[in-house]
Design a protein around this motif. Structure first.
Motif, PDB file in Angstrom:
ATOM      1  N   LYS A  76       1.122   4.141  -3.009  1.00 49.71           N
ATOM      2  CA  LYS A  76       0.939   5.562  -2.729  1.00 49.71           C
ATOM      3  C   LYS A  76       2.147   6.374  -3.209  1.00 49.71           C
ATOM      4  O   LYS A  76       2.005   7.479  -3.754  1.00 49.71           O
ATOM      5  CB  LYS A  76       0.733   5.757  -1.227  1.00 49.71           C
ATOM      6  N   GLU A  87       2.267   6.844  -7.072  1.00 50.24           N
ATOM      7  CA  GLU A  87       1.306   7.822  -7.594  1.00 50.24           C
ATOM      8  C   GLU A  87       1.846   9.250  -7.593  1.00 50.24           C
ATOM      9  O   GLU A  87       1.275  10.131  -8.236  1.00 50.24           O
ATOM     10  CB  GLU A  87       0.018   7.766  -6.754  1.00 50.24           C
ATOM     11  N   GLU A  95       0.809  -1.220   0.000  1.00 46.59           N
ATOM     12  CA  GLU A  95       0.000   0.000   0.000  1.00 46.59           C
ATOM     13  C   GLU A  95       0.843   1.271   0.000  1.00 46.59           C
ATOM     14  O   GLU A  95       0.507   2.249  -0.672  1.00 46.59           O
ATOM     15  CB  GLU A  95      -0.954  -0.006   1.198  1.00 46.59           C
TER      16      GLU A  95
END
Length: 420
Positions: free
Chosen positions: A277, A280, A273
């Motif tokens: 993140k 991005e 995760e």
């Protein structure tokens, strides 16, 4: 030619049907004679266009059927062996569908899972070779579920490794797929297994003064080293394996390169995760993986559980990662930022505590104004996973012993049948 461009042809059909029909018959006979009686010398009539170009017989699109392959598993304590199995499975087709066995099915057939369904789903769907995930996959592939795979999910082949997968009654979990002739096998990745990793954790995190072996008897400190030695990684890294896991592409010119570092030990959902993140925030994600010595110095002698090259492969398998630095230093220097043309350095809010807090590893990127703290989507850490196993010590010992006995029985029977 399309219909509009051939209006003169269709007008001819309407007003002079017999003439047009005669031309078609004549052309067809001449075409047949030139191909069938090629040696007789009948002159070949060259037509200005083919029938398909006239739009009379529309062309059929010749699209190659995409092969869909299926591989299932518990994928508990996800490691590079799992990733390599899925990589091999994807190579046998065009689209890889992964069946994720439910928590209830794992409990009934193997014992308590270490990771929840949500955590295992994050890990599996985060792999670069996975196209689709089925979250209600059964532990055993029954004929009913096999038909569902073939008809609902359009699966062509079921894939599994060459290691045994036995049901509680000792039967082969993939017997139905083999009987249907839709089964393919891949090579198991040697040197790692979930059972092995559980053993490493339990031997590394047990009390250093007094501990218990799998039989419940006390183990003296001097025997602890022997116990740990039995769980040392047997993985032998090669450049070929690293290439297989790598994207093989560098950043494009003027790309925004994001850098994140860490131990990434016992690769888990929290890692996936935070990497997602971080990716991005730019065009290219570069991940620094600390050396074994660095991890031990800052986390304690019982870490890392997985060694450097094992951790590197787990990170490389993640779909959000473009490149890794194997053995990245603890402190990020100006030279390192310049060398790799790093645009942004990030770090998650959830991380293991360091035993040595004298030096801020992010001092340089902070002074350059290119550091950013990212809110971690999950609270899970390597220690969290390790302590789950320690808290359920007895259950995992029984689970591992049961699996070991089943595999030994399987190989003994196989050896007996083959006559070796």
């Amino acid at each position: 030619m399309d219909y509009e461009n051939n209006s003169w042809i269709w007008e001819g059909v309407n007003y002079y049907p017999r003439v047009f029909g005669g031309l078609m018959v004549t052309a067809a006979l001449l075409g047949l004679s030139s191909s069938y009686f090629g040696g007789i010398g009948v002159p070949y009539l060259s037509l200005p266009c083919s029938w398909s170009n006239l739009g009379i017989f529309p062309k059929k699109k010749q699209g190659k059927k995409r092969i869909r392959v299926y591989m299932d598993g518990c994928f508990d304590l996800m490691h590079y062996g799992h990733a390599n199995a899925l990589r091999q499975a994807k190579a046998l087709g065009d689209e890889l569908v992964v069946g994720l066995v439910s928590d209830e099915e794992i409990m009934a057939n193997k014992g308590p899972p270490v990771l929840s369904m949500e955590e295992r789903l994050a890990l599996v769907s985060g792999l670069k070779w996975v196209d689709e995930v089925i979250t209600d996959a059964p532990y055993a592939i029954t004929e009913k579920f096999l038909n569902r795979l073939f008809h609902e999910y359009k699966i062509d082949y079921v894939i599994h490794g060459d290691d045994p997968c036995l049901l509680p009654d000792g039967t082969d979990a993939y017997a139905a797929a083999k009987k249907a002739g839709r089964y393919k096998q891949i090579k198991r990745t040697e040197g790692v297994s979930s059972t092995d990793i559980v053993g490493r954790i339990m031997s590394s995190l047990r009390d250093p003064k007094i501990c218990e072996d799998h039989n419940g008897t006390e183990v003296k400190p001097q025997e602890e080293n022997k116990l740990k030695a039995s769980h040392i990684s047997q993985f032998l890294p090669t450049s070929r394996r690293i290439v297989q896991f790598s994207n093989g592409k560098g950043p494009r010119p003027n790309a925004s390169i994001v850098f994140i570092d860490g131990a990434f030990d016992l690769f888990h959902a929290g890692h996936v995760e935070i990497l997602k993140k971080a990716r991005e925030l730019g065009d290219f994600l570069l991940v620094g993986i600390h050396s074994d010595e660095t991890v031990s110095a800052h986390r304690g002698n019982h870490y890392p559980i997985m060694h450097l090259h094992e951790r590197s492969l787990s990170v490389l398998a993640c779909r959000y990662v473009d490149e890794v630095i194997i053995g990245s230093p603890w402190e990020i220097t100006k030279d390192m930022i310049t060398t790799f043309d790093i645009s942004l350095v990030v770090h998650g809010t959830v991380a293991e505590k360091s035993l040595n807090c004298e030096v801020d590893p992010y001092e340089v990127p902070k002074s350059m104004g290119i550091f950013r703290l990212l809110e971690s989507p999950k609270n899970i850490t390597t220690s969290t996973v390790a302590h789950r196993i320690m808290a359920n010590h007895e259950a995992y010992v029984k689970r591992n012993a049961k699996k070991t006995r089943s595999e030994q029985r399987y190989y003994e029977e196989k050896k007996y049948v083959s006559g070796d």
